[in-house]
Design an enzyme around this catalytic site. Structure first.
Site, PDB file in Angstrom:
ATOM      1  CB  SER A   8      -1.049  -0.179   1.233  1.00 52.70           C
ATOM      2  OG  SER A   8      -1.961   0.768   1.240  1.00 52.70           O
ATOM      3  CG  ASP A  39      -6.736  -2.434  -3.636  1.00 51.92           C
ATOM      4  OD1 ASP A  39      -7.204  -1.474  -3.263  1.00 51.92           O
ATOM      5  OD2 ASP A  39      -5.417  -2.806  -3.572  1.00 51.92           O
ATOM      6  CG  HIS A  72      -6.119  -2.139   0.064  1.00 54.60           C
ATOM      7  ND1 HIS A  72      -5.226  -1.663  -0.963  1.00 54.60           N
ATOM      8  CD2 HIS A  72      -5.408  -1.250   1.137  1.00 54.60           C
ATOM      9  CE1 HIS A  72      -4.111  -0.719  -0.268  1.00 54.60           C
ATOM     10  NE2 HIS A  72      -4.441  -0.858   1.134  1.00 54.60           N
TER      11      HIS A  72
END
EC number: 3.1.1.3
Length: 399
Positions: free
Chosen positions: A189, A343, A373
């Site tokens: 991320s 995501d 995610h």
């Protein structure tokens, strides 16, 4: 039915309504995922309420809750864990206990959390580093960095870069028994963002003689110019990371001024004089065809130059690695990218894969059809174990 039973039924229905979230049929362990999501949603709602009362910044409330999940640097039967500082940046170093006749691989890991929350000490990151060190027989350095809203770009980038440069010194590598020709970088991320950014920066640093062999980017956030990509549209309210929260993360990375966040949500934060940058994030030409279907590319809306002058970071390649030109990308190392179907950051990773391959970089792309995610880092889920196994196997073969 008595009044008490009726009240309990109503409360049960409300709780079920709060927890239940429709999920695609191919997602494993739906109720466990819903429970995790409800937990995170509750924290987010409480943080919003506390901020509205003027008691605490939204992100600081998240940090307080997250701190309860931190664990001390404790060694176990397989791995020695120490906490130290690399160029004044706090890091954790994980070294396998079994003897090794040869120098070991080295992996520099950067945690996620939207540049605002998270820590190498969080239990899931600690466990991931232990598993990686043990199974890969590698020295893993898991770095911290200063966080927003107290610190803004480029502090996070600089902290990670300075810690990485320290690790790449010959004396440091010798101390930990690391092979200077087998060093990689990885992050998830926002950590994937920082990993991509510092890897690009290393290419232009004449003082760093030891270069990275691989980079591994796990659903990375790579650009804030276009937050209306197909993946943003399809997953704007999906589990764990909504569009509103992601835009808040991006905005907080650069400033506490909420006007940038509002401009981003209305797609009016990029000035016309920076219009040339959109060619690097034009999803209509960079996404594979199956991710474009059903979507129409709209030309960008341009805003005033005031925000870009006050907060130039969102146009800086160190914050948005997708803005690097092809000449820069050409020099990057062997790359592994994980993207997840559900995501909103999916298309950032997909576009980077396309651009890297077009620039001649060898890329292994693992697109997870049932992924979302956080799928990599929620270690209590089956999907997490599957992705980590694939990740470590790739590292074994390529690092």
């Amino acid at each position: 039915m008595g009044r008490k039973s009726l009240y309990l039924l109503i409360v049960g229905i409300l709780i079920a309504y709060y927890i239940y979230t429709p999920l695609p049929d191919n997602v494993e362990e739906p109720w466990r995922i819903m429970w995790i999501n409800a937990h995170l949603k509750t924290i987010q709602n409480l943080a919003t309420f506390v901020e509205l009362l003027g008691l605490h910044h939204f992100m600081d409330s998240f940090k307080v809750v997250g701190s309860f999940d931190e664990v001390p640097p404790t060694s176990d039967e397989n791995v020695t864990v120490t906490e130290t500082k690399f160029n004044n940046i706090l890091v954790r170093v994980y070294v396998p206990k079994r003897k090794s006749e040869a120098l070991r691989r080295g992996l520099f890991y950067i945690h996620g959390g939207g540049w605002c929350v998270g820590s190498a000490a969080l239990s899931d990151y600690d466990l991931l580093s232990r598993w990686t060190a043990d199974r890969l027989d590698a020295v893993v350095v898991s770095t911290n960095y200063r966080l927003a809203p107290k610190y803004h770009f480029p502090i996070q980038f600089e902290d990670v870069y300075n810690a990485l440069r320290w690790f790449l010194r010959k004396k440091v590598l010798a101390k930990y028994g690391v092979n200077p020709e087998r060093i990689g970088i990885s992050g998830d991320s926002a950590g994937g963002n920082l990993a991509a950014a510092v890897t690009q920066q290393l290419l232009d640093d004449p003082d760093v003689k030891i270069k990275l062999k691989i980079q591994s980017l796990i659903y990375p956030a790579l650009q804030p110019l276009d937050v209306d990509l197909p993946s943003y549209q399809e997953n704007s309210n999906f589990l764990f990371l909504s569009k509103s929260l992601m835009v808040r993360f991006w905005s907080e990375y650069f400033t506490t001024d909420r006007s940038l966040e509002k401009a981003m949500l209305s797609r009016q934060h990029v000035p016309v004089e920076s219009s040339h940058l959109f060619k690097f994030v034009n999803w209509s030409s960079l996404l594979p065809e199956r991710f474009i279907k059903g979507h129409v590319y709209n030309n960008p809306n341009y805003g005033s130059s005031e925000l870009a002058k006050k907060y130039p970071g969102f146009l800086d390649v160190r914050a948005a690695p997708l803005l690097a030109d092809d000449n820069k990308l050409h020099g990057l190392p062997l790359t592994y990218v994980i993207t997840c179907q559900y995501d909103l950051l999916r298309d950032d990773g997909l576009m980077y894969v396309t651009r890297l391959r077009n620039a001649g970089v060898q890329v292994t792309h693992n697109h997870v059809e049932d992924g979302f995610h956080g799928a990599f880092s929620f270690l209590g889920l089956k999907i997490s174990h599957r992705l980590i196994n694939q990740y470590i196997e790739w590292l074994k073969e390529n690092l």
